[in-house]
Design an enzyme around this catalytic site. Structure first.
Site, PDB file in Angstrom:
ATOM      1  N   ASP A  32    -108.565  79.023  58.728  1.00 51.59           N
ATOM      2  CA  ASP A  32    -107.284  79.717  58.736  1.00 51.59           C
ATOM      3  C   ASP A  32    -107.194  80.681  59.919  1.00 51.59           C
ATOM      4  OD1 ASP A  32    -104.831  80.340  57.159  1.00 51.59           O
ATOM      5  OD2 ASP A  32    -105.704  82.338  57.055  1.00 51.59           O
ATOM      6  N   GLU A  87    -106.929  75.897  62.404  1.00 49.73           N
ATOM      7  CA  GLU A  87    -105.497  76.196  62.386  1.00 49.73           C
ATOM      8  C   GLU A  87    -105.289  77.241  63.477  1.00 49.73           C
ATOM      9  OE1 GLU A  87    -101.852  78.354  60.154  1.00 49.73           O
ATOM     10  OE2 GLU A  87    -103.830  79.212  60.358  1.00 49.73           O
TER      11      GLU A  87
HETATM   12  C1  NOJ Z   1    -102.063  80.350  57.577  1.00 47.08           C
HETATM   13  C2  NOJ Z   1    -101.871  79.769  56.218  1.00 47.08           C
HETATM   14  O1  NOJ Z   1    -101.614  78.400  56.337  1.00 47.08           O
HETATM   15  C3  NOJ Z   1    -100.735  80.534  55.587  1.00 47.08           C
HETATM   16  O2  NOJ Z   1    -100.301  79.940  54.394  1.00 47.08           O
HETATM   17  C4  NOJ Z   1    -101.181  81.953  55.378  1.00 47.08           C
HETATM   18  O3  NOJ Z   1    -100.101  82.698  54.853  1.00 47.08           O
HETATM   19  C5  NOJ Z   1    -101.616  82.591  56.691  1.00 47.08           C
HETATM   20  N1  NOJ Z   1    -102.447  81.728  57.464  1.00 47.08           N
HETATM   21  C6  NOJ Z   1    -102.387  83.865  56.446  1.00 47.08           C
HETATM   22  O4  NOJ Z   1    -103.645  83.580  55.890  1.00 47.08           O
END
Ligand code: NOJ
Length: 537
Positions: free
Chosen positions: A214, A284
């Protein structure tokens, strides 16, 4: 010809995998865990593993199911080594991993290293200890500016809207790039890296095959924490927070994509290599360019990074071709293989992005079919195989933290629980008759797994057919891309894919041997608008 350089004989599983994203709150509920029948749980997922195997995917990615007060539905982790009681127990997680492996499915879990929950033991200790102590040094606490330190330490904004700083009782401020319940860790403190190595090993020892990382571009901030000079425009109603982050041009970003972050991924590469079976991680990282994304997948860093360019492309043959060409061009120098994605739990579902209704669905089916023909790995989001659209969730049912911080419609509309069977909510999502945590629409009876199964024209059967056909394809690292008029043409190893992004029918190539492998709509000797086809010559 666009291609990634040839690899060794050994081909790791993730290189060509189709990975299905499960959002545990919204997938399936056994009704036997802390969340009751209205919230999905781990036994619910385990019970649906045969569905996923039969769908034809290779792996699951589970969004966070760890102990969490759920302010951001699991992306606020209070204990990285335990399971949130709403979803089950560690034994349930073990059973899910074992069950997935028995069904031939790999398991990727989410890792949230940029921030913890404010209920994490470290943050509680930081608050209790007061300014200046080692407990605070795990986070980014600072004095404020202005008279009495009443102003935040810098001008950064939270991705979810509003200031990225919150003040605590003793007057200091802490940084949170997301919700105020998600304090950012200070990755310059070695304790943080050590803790996450332990967390990686904890889940690797339990048998997981990989991690989705993440906010992988966020862990390090410029050390000075200086002001941002050109500020990102706030997200609009049609651009969920993180989509809009990609649309930024020429903005100054001292909080994202700092060079120091890559050392973390080199360390994790070595950790993963300690384990057998091609364990992997996928970033991500909403970086600004394909080139900056490629830095996360250098040979000694992560195995994959989400390539959001396909998701962000408009419905246009030229745009799709540019994305494919640009992706391969950016990855070739680092030798990484591509990934593709059209939907996830943060963005508007792709049938709705393409205009909604019958046209939106036709385009979504075509874009998916094209994606599944591309060399590399594809990520699917639960419910897209049913053709679900973004739901207009009533204000009183919205739960996204960005909604509470900005009053803008957030991401709830793509997180509505999955309809499995029956004619009315909860459509088999859980036992009993109650609406799940986000209510399902009254008109989903025709979209359930049960209703679509066996219906050749259904989106579910299209996904099943495409995934089966994909499995039968030889693996490919290269694709030829061209555009003729409004038609995108992809060719890989004898398979020709055509996508008609125009408004008139176009003739299909004639030839006795040309055979339709799978099509996203009705094709005869012509390809209608908003339709894709795989042809074998
Ligand atoms: C990316 C995640 O996919 C999202 O759902 C989340 O709110 C943010 N990062 C913060 O962790």
């Amino acid at each position: 010809m666009t291609e990634t350089p040839p690899t060794d004989e050994h081909r790791p599983w993730w290189r060509d995998a189709v990975v299905y994203q499960v959002y545990p709150r919204s997938f399936a509920s056994s009704g036997t865990r802390g969340g009751g029948a209205g919230i999905g749980d781990l036994p619910g997922i385990t019970s649906r593993l045969p569905y996923l195997r039969d769908l034809g995917v290779d792996a699951l990615w589970l969004t966070p199911f760890y102990t969490s007060p759920q302010h951001d539905h699991g992306y606020d982790v209070a204990d990285y080594r335990d399971v949130e009681r709403l979803f089950g127990t560690l034994d349930d997680a073990d059973a899910l991993v074992a069950g997935a492996h028995e069904h031939g499915l790999k398991v990727v879990v989410d890792l949230v290293p940029n921030h913890t929950s404010d209920e994490h033991a470290w943050f509680r200790a930081a608050l209790a200890a007061g300014p200046g102590g080692p407990e605070r040094a795990r986070y980014l606490f600072r004095e404020g500016r202005g008279q009495g330190g009443d102003e935040p330490p810098n001008n950064w904004q939270s991705v979810f809207g509003g200031p990225a700083w919150t003040r605590v009782d003793d007057g200091q401020w802490y940084l949170h790039l997301f919700d105020s319940t998600q304090p950012d860790l200070d990755w310059r403190n070695p304790e943080v890296g050590d803790m996450f190595e332990d967390v990686l090993r904890f889940w690797l020892d339990r048998g997981v095959d990989g991690f989705r990382v993440d906010v992988a571009h966020g862990l390090f901030k410029e050390e000075s924490l200086r002001d941002q000079e050109r500020v990102v425009p706030p997200p609009g109603p049609d651009s969920p927070p993180e989509t809009s982050m990609v649309e930024r041009t020429e903005v100054d970003e001292p909080m994202w994509d700092q060079p120091e972050v890559h050392e973390v991924y080199r360390r994790w590469h070595r950790v993963l290599a300690d384990y057998p079976g091609d364990r992997m991680d996928v970033a991500e990282a909403w970086t600004r360019t394909p080139e900056s994304m490629a830095r996360y997948v250098r040979p000694d860093e992560m195995q994959q990074a989400f390539n959001f360019a396909w998701l962000l492309a408009p419905w246009s043959a030229e745009a799709f071709a540019d994305v494919v060409t640009g992706t391969f061009a950016a990855l070739a120098p680092v030798g990484a293989s591509p990934t593709w994605v059209l939907s996830n739990h943060d963005v508007i579902r792709h049938p709705t992005r393409y205009g909604g209704g019958l046209v939106g669905l036709a385009r979504a089916r075509a874009a998916t079919l094209a994606m599944l023909a591309l060399p590399g790995s594809s990520y699917l989001y639960q419910g897209e195989e049913l053709g679900l659209e973004q739901v207009d969730v009533a204000p009183e049912d919205r739960q996204d933290p960005s909604w509470f911080r900005t009053g803008e419609v957030g991401r709830d509309g793509c997180r509505v629980p999955i309809p499995w069977s029956g004619d009315a909510p909860p459509y088999g999502f859980g036992p009993g008759g109650e609406q799940p945590w986000i209510p399902q629409p009254a008109d989903w009876a025709g979209l359930t797994v049960e209703a679509q199964t066996g219906d050749d024209g259904s989106t579910l059967e299209l996904y099943r057919a495409a995934l089966a056909a994909r499995r039968a394809l030889p693996t490919a690292d290269a694709v030829e891309v061209s555009v003729e008029g409004d038609v995108l043409r992809l060719e890989r190893d004898g398979l020709v894919v055509l996508v008609n992004c125009g408004t008139t029918d176009v003739p299909l190539p004639a030839g006795d041997d040309t055979r339709v492998v799978v099509a996203s709509g009705q094709v005869t000797d012509t390809l209608p608008p908003d339709t894709a086809v795989w042809l074998r010559g």
